[in-house]
Scaffold this motif. Structure first.
Motif, PDB file in Angstrom:
ATOM      1  N   SER A  36       0.961  -0.907  -0.285  1.00  0.00           N
ATOM      2  CA  SER A  36      -0.045   0.269   0.224  1.00  0.00           C
ATOM      3  C   SER A  36       0.917   1.186   0.196  1.00  0.00           C
ATOM      4  O   SER A  36       0.399   2.447  -0.694  1.00  0.00           O
ATOM      5  CB  SER A  36      -0.942  -0.345   1.346  1.00  0.00           C
ATOM      6  OG  SER A  36       0.077   0.155   2.008  1.00  0.00           O
ATOM      7  N   PHE A  39       1.668   3.530  -3.326  1.00  0.00           N
ATOM      8  CA  PHE A  39       0.706   4.679  -4.002  1.00  0.00           C
ATOM      9  C   PHE A  39       0.752   5.602  -2.849  1.00  0.00           C
ATOM     10  O   PHE A  39       1.101   5.468  -2.088  1.00  0.00           O
ATOM     11  CB  PHE A  39      -0.931   3.635  -4.133  1.00  0.00           C
ATOM     12  CG  PHE A  39      -1.078   2.386  -4.595  1.00  0.00           C
ATOM     13  CD1 PHE A  39      -1.346   2.698  -6.193  1.00  0.00           C
ATOM     14  CD2 PHE A  39      -0.713   0.892  -4.578  1.00  0.00           C
ATOM     15  CE1 PHE A  39      -1.072   1.633  -6.983  1.00  0.00           C
ATOM     16  CE2 PHE A  39      -0.893   0.174  -5.102  1.00  0.00           C
ATOM     17  CZ  PHE A  39      -0.617  -0.149  -6.712  1.00  0.00           C
ATOM     18  N   ALA A  45      -5.046   1.942  -3.597  1.00  0.00           N
ATOM     19  CA  ALA A  45      -4.039   1.109  -2.924  1.00  0.00           C
ATOM     20  C   ALA A  45      -5.112   0.342  -2.781  1.00  0.00           C
ATOM     21  O   ALA A  45      -4.501  -0.945  -3.326  1.00  0.00           O
ATOM     22  CB  ALA A  45      -3.248   1.265  -2.042  1.00  0.00           C
ATOM     23  N   SER A  48      -6.466  -1.535  -6.551  1.00  0.00           N
ATOM     24  CA  SER A  48      -5.693  -2.214  -7.664  1.00  0.00           C
ATOM     25  C   SER A  48      -4.993  -3.204  -6.669  1.00  0.00           C
ATOM     26  O   SER A  48      -5.094  -4.071  -7.536  1.00  0.00           O
ATOM     27  CB  SER A  48      -4.287  -1.258  -7.212  1.00  0.00           C
ATOM     28  OG  SER A  48      -4.828   0.493  -8.339  1.00  0.00           O
TER      29      SER A  48
END
Length: 83
Positions: A36, A39, A45, A48
């Motif tokens: 995470s 991002f 995050a 994705s």
């Protein structure tokens, strides 16, 4: 249910399936947390990484299903030949 696998749809295997799903959630957390930081926006995050997990899970299931269509001897004989 879509693939009609008895190991997932059998009532006697329901406790094991629920346990596996819960343990998967706990095992994914250490992988998702460090990724995470790649991002800048936390919601990006989350979306994705969730899509990546879905992609990996669906592809793994599809490959398993496709390989299950072949007879075991065909796959094993090609693997030993090196093709």
């Amino acid at each position: 249910m879509a693939f009609d696998k008895k190991c997932f749809t059998s009532p006697s295997n329901l406790p094991a399936l629920i346990t596996l799903l819960l343990l998967y959630g706990w095992s994914v957390t250490p992988m998702m947390y460090p990724l995470s930081y790649v991002f800048s926006v936390p919601s990006t995050a989350y979306v994705s990484l969730s899509c990546i997990n879905l992609f990996i899970g669906i592809n793994s299931s599809a490959v398993t299903f496709i390989l299950d269509l072949f007879e075991n001897n065909q796959v094993r004989s090609r693997a030993t030949v090196g093709i």
